[in-house]
Design a protein around this motif. Structure first.
Motif, mmCIF file in Angstrom:
data_model
loop_
_atom_site.group_PDB
_atom_site.id
_atom_site.type_symbol
_atom_site.label_atom_id
_atom_site.label_comp_id
_atom_site.label_asym_id
_atom_site.label_seq_id
_atom_site.Cartn_x
_atom_site.Cartn_y
_atom_site.Cartn_z
ATOM 1 N N PRO A 111 0.659 -0.970 -0.165
ATOM 2 C CA PRO A 111 -0.117 -0.027 0.066
ATOM 3 C C PRO A 111 0.996 1.374 0.023
ATOM 4 C CG PRO A 111 -1.036 -1.632 1.591
ATOM 5 C CD PRO A 111 0.588 -2.165 0.967
ATOM 6 N N PHE A 112 0.231 2.373 -0.648
ATOM 7 C CA PHE A 112 1.096 3.797 -0.844
ATOM 8 C C PHE A 112 1.543 4.048 0.436
ATOM 9 C CE2 PHE A 112 1.389 8.347 -1.040
ATOM 10 C CZ PHE A 112 2.403 8.241 -2.057
ATOM 11 N N ARG A 113 2.616 4.583 0.660
ATOM 12 C CA ARG A 113 2.995 5.692 1.708
ATOM 13 C C ARG A 113 3.929 6.521 1.013
ATOM 14 N NH1 ARG A 113 6.820 2.479 5.881
ATOM 15 N NH2 ARG A 113 8.230 2.523 4.537
ATOM 16 N N ALA A 114 3.736 7.850 1.809
ATOM 17 C CA ALA A 114 4.443 9.061 1.231
ATOM 18 C C ALA A 114 5.823 9.236 1.636
ATOM 19 C CB ALA A 114 3.579 10.225 1.627
ATOM 20 N N ALA A 115 6.716 9.649 0.684
ATOM 21 C CA ALA A 115 8.026 9.650 1.215
ATOM 22 C C ALA A 115 8.324 11.144 1.937
ATOM 23 C CB ALA A 115 8.690 9.483 -0.243
ATOM 24 N N GLU A 116 7.915 11.228 2.674
ATOM 25 C CA GLU A 116 7.913 12.668 3.559
ATOM 26 C C GLU A 116 9.366 13.327 3.659
ATOM 27 O OE1 GLU A 116 5.690 14.941 7.028
ATOM 28 O OE2 GLU A 116 5.483 12.719 7.092
ATOM 29 N N GLY A 117 9.439 14.548 3.462
ATOM 30 C CA GLY A 117 10.842 15.294 3.640
ATOM 31 C C GLY A 117 11.802 15.003 2.656
ATOM 32 N N ARG A 145 6.210 7.286 -11.497
ATOM 33 C CA ARG A 145 7.382 6.811 -11.076
ATOM 34 C C ARG A 145 8.105 8.145 -11.046
ATOM 35 N NH1 ARG A 145 12.104 4.000 -14.848
ATOM 36 N NH2 ARG A 145 12.227 6.143 -15.455
ATOM 37 N N TRP A 146 8.611 8.486 -9.860
ATOM 38 C CA TRP A 146 9.439 9.455 -9.454
ATOM 39 C C TRP A 146 10.584 9.340 -8.612
ATOM 40 C CZ3 TRP A 146 7.243 14.836 -7.159
ATOM 41 C CH2 TRP A 146 8.032 15.890 -7.075
ATOM 42 N N PRO A 147 11.584 8.647 -9.142
ATOM 43 C CA PRO A 147 12.709 8.117 -8.205
ATOM 44 C C PRO A 147 13.110 8.937 -6.953
ATOM 45 C CG PRO A 147 13.181 7.230 -10.487
ATOM 46 C CD PRO A 147 11.935 8.539 -10.298
ATOM 47 N N ALA A 148 13.130 10.330 -7.312
ATOM 48 C CA ALA A 148 13.861 11.239 -6.548
ATOM 49 C C ALA A 148 12.859 11.397 -5.281
ATOM 50 C CB ALA A 148 14.118 12.561 -7.174
ATOM 51 N N ARG A 149 11.576 11.111 -5.561
ATOM 52 C CA ARG A 149 10.564 11.509 -4.261
ATOM 53 C C ARG A 149 9.683 10.453 -3.822
ATOM 54 N NH1 ARG A 149 9.329 17.068 -4.236
ATOM 55 N NH2 ARG A 149 7.855 16.596 -2.678
ATOM 56 N N VAL A 150 9.633 9.294 -4.844
ATOM 57 C CA VAL A 150 8.619 8.398 -4.355
ATOM 58 C C VAL A 150 9.283 6.846 -4.547
ATOM 59 C CG1 VAL A 150 6.447 7.301 -5.129
ATOM 60 C CG2 VAL A 150 6.513 9.648 -5.255
ATOM 61 N N LEU A 152 1.696 12.542 -2.621
ATOM 62 C CA LEU A 152 2.843 11.806 -2.675
ATOM 63 C C LEU A 152 3.935 12.119 -1.785
ATOM 64 C CD1 LEU A 152 2.926 12.533 -6.708
ATOM 65 C CD2 LEU A 152 2.360 10.272 -5.306
ATOM 66 N N SER A 153 4.024 13.441 -1.190
ATOM 67 C CA SER A 153 4.883 13.777 -0.422
ATOM 68 C C SER A 153 4.508 13.625 1.327
ATOM 69 C CB SER A 153 5.233 15.381 -0.523
ATOM 70 O OG SER A 153 5.513 15.606 -1.995
ATOM 71 N N ARG A 154 3.192 13.761 1.540
ATOM 72 C CA ARG A 154 2.799 13.732 2.826
ATOM 73 C C ARG A 154 1.688 12.675 3.148
ATOM 74 N NH1 ARG A 154 3.617 18.881 1.441
ATOM 75 N NH2 ARG A 154 1.510 19.389 1.300
ATOM 76 N N GLY A 155 1.308 12.066 2.170
ATOM 77 C CA GLY A 155 0.143 11.210 2.396
ATOM 78 C C GLY A 155 -1.247 11.863 2.745
ATOM 79 N N GLU A 156 -1.439 13.158 2.196
ATOM 80 C CA GLU A 156 -2.837 13.846 2.472
ATOM 81 C C GLU A 156 -3.773 13.353 1.151
ATOM 82 O OE1 GLU A 156 -1.742 17.998 2.454
ATOM 83 O OE2 GLU A 156 -0.245 17.611 4.330
ATOM 84 N N THR A 157 -4.687 12.498 1.486
ATOM 85 C CA THR A 157 -5.504 11.999 0.485
ATOM 86 C C THR A 157 -6.471 12.947 0.041
ATOM 87 O OG1 THR A 157 -5.359 9.823 1.337
ATOM 88 C CG2 THR A 157 -7.249 10.392 -0.106
#
Length: 481
Positions: A42-48, A348-353, A395-400
């Motif tokens: 399941p999706f999890r944001a890559a925060e920070g 796909r966004w390797p730098a952030r996701v 994608l960054s903070r998981g804010e749906t």
């Protein structure tokens, strides 16, 4: 093994779906892992995380069904490159097109707005004799990104108006190579009105090779340039739109071209639709050719050293047609049932996701316009506010995102809020429901088989009112249409 939807929640579904794909397709274990299989979570944001302004690559297929990729459950089509793309990013199970036909969805991507906000969006789709198109004065994804310092290019199918009044280079793209219309034969480039349709900018360009190959070559060349600015590339394939001509089918292509040229115009238009051609196996060849082409483009991106800082989105302009697979959904292209608007969607966004993720958050085409602008630091035009929402907070903070998804055609209306979908068909195309407000729990009932409207009358009224409020702000269809 029980069907995932019988035993599992939608979020748990992603963790086991790939294992079923591997079993159904016979993929070797290593390939199954590369194809977003049991490692998918399941999706999890890559925060920070931080990154520089990304390049933006939108890969758009044509008439591709939701289950036409092996990572979405196809039992006989092998798509290792797109499976790998999904494994390296996020596979959206609830990705939607902006409409159920070509032109309106493309307009929703180019403008970030509902198709019904523009006159061209009332054409479903724009045909060769149409005189409307995307107004060159209307802000677009390309024009807004250009103002923000991006190089912009479109390669492939435009389908938002014809010369001399409309073209991508009139609407903000720095360069264009592709076709203006909705369909053409893949080798000769002949259209249903017997015109040649391959252009560089606004000048005809002669190349009689297989079209998918040409577009892949052009896109790879663009990516491999020495870019001094971030870039946007809209790569719009015509695969897997009819006619059913796969790479190497030169004799069938010549036969079809000859027939189109010799017949009167109305009959020529039917001939190009190739009603006497194609098969499940031919369709498989076309989709697998698309997959190889996407693989070549992604290879060029990796070779250029830009893959880490490039957002890649893959999707389709609407659901599939004659030979496509949309299971477990009903309907197809031209309908607002799930099979007509739910489409494979990969980011796909390797730098952030992080990779190997699956998301069941509903998203649709105009969201990607907003997301690209947000990622680039570009602002929408105040006079033409977006109808999509940026997915960067998700994608960054998981804010749906909390909002409704809205669709409208001449014959149907639909709105999705959470798990609920309100739908009405105004003609007898979906008997016995025509003219009746219906309600479906598309999480539990993605097949739209159980109409819950009688059990939830207040919710039906609420969603109907929400649909009508949005509709009131759109252009009306011309009378008699």
């Amino acid at each position: 093994m029980p069907r995932p939807e019988q035993k599992l929640s939608r979020r748990a579904f992603g963790a086991t779906f790939g294992a079923g794909v591997a079993a159904a397709t016979g993929l070797p274990t290593a390939q199954a892992h590369a194809a977003a299989s049991t490692e998918e979570r399941p999706f999890r944001a890559a925060e920070g995380r931080t990154s520089k302004r990304p390049n933006l690559l939108y890969l758009l297929a044509d008439d591709l069904g939701w289950a036409d990729l092996s990572c979405y459950g196809s039992p006989h089509i092998k798509t290792p490159h797109l499976d790998r793309l999904a494994a390296q990013g996020v596979r959206f199970t609830d990705g939607y097109a902006g409409s159920s036909t070509c032109s309106p969805t493309r307009l929703s991507l180019y403008t970030g707005r509902y198709p019904g906000r523009t006159e061209a969006g009332l054409e479903e789709p724009i045909i060769e004799k149409s005189t409307v198109g995307l107004d060159p004065e209307h802000p677009t994804l390309a024009s807004l990104l250009g103002t923000a310092g991006y190089t912009t290019a479109m390669i492939g199918k435009w389908h938002c108006g014809f010369l001399p009044d409309y073209s991508p280079v009139k609407s903000g793209w720095d360069e264009f190579f592709g076709n203006f219309g909705g369909s053409m034969e893949y080798y000769s480039k002949i259209t249903s009105d017997k015109r040649y349709d391959l252009y560089e900018g606004e000048t005809p360009y002669k190349d009689l090779r297989y079209y998918t190959e040409i577009l892949t070559e052009r896109a790879s060349d663009f990516i491999g340039r020495d870019h001094d600015k971030p870039w946007l590339l809209n790569l719009n394939y015509t695969t897997a739109h009819w006619p059913w001509i796969a790479e190497g089918d030169t004799e069938e292509a010549k036969r079809l071209e000859k027939r189109v040229r010799e017949l009167p115009l109305e009959q020529a238009q039917l001939a190009l639709a190739h009603l006497d051609g194609g098969s499940l196996d031919k369709y498989r060849e076309m989709v697998e050719s698309l997959d190889r082409s996407v693989g070549a483009v992604l290879h060029a991106l990796k070779k250029s050293g830009q893959d880490r800082d490039t957002i890649v989105v893959f999707s389709s302009d609407n659901g599939g047609e004659r030979y496509s697979n949309s299971w477990p959904f009903t309907g197809g292209k031209h309908t607002l049932q799930e099979g007509g608007i739910r489409v494979p969607t990969i980011l796909r966004w390797p730098a952030r996701v992080d990779g190997h993720q699956v998301s069941d958050v509903p998203v649709f085409t105009p969201d990607w316009t907003a997301t690209f602008l947000d990622a680039a630091g570009a602002r929408p035009a105040p006079a033409t506010p977006l109808d999509g929402v940026s997915l960067i907070p998700y994608l960054s903070r998981g804010e749906t995102p909390e909002r409704d998804l809205f669709w409208r055609t001449r014959e149907e209306r639909a709105l999705r809020r959470g798990k609920w979908k309100y739908h009405r068909a105004t003609e007898a195309k979906i008997p016995p429901r025509n003219g009746k407000d219906a309600l479906f729990d598309v999480e539990r009932d993605p097949h739209e088989g159980a109409d819950r409207s009688a059990h939830e009358p207040e919710l039906v009224a609420e969603l109907k009112a929400a649909w009508e409020k949005i509709d009131a702000g759109l252009l009306p269809y011309p009378s008699g249409s």
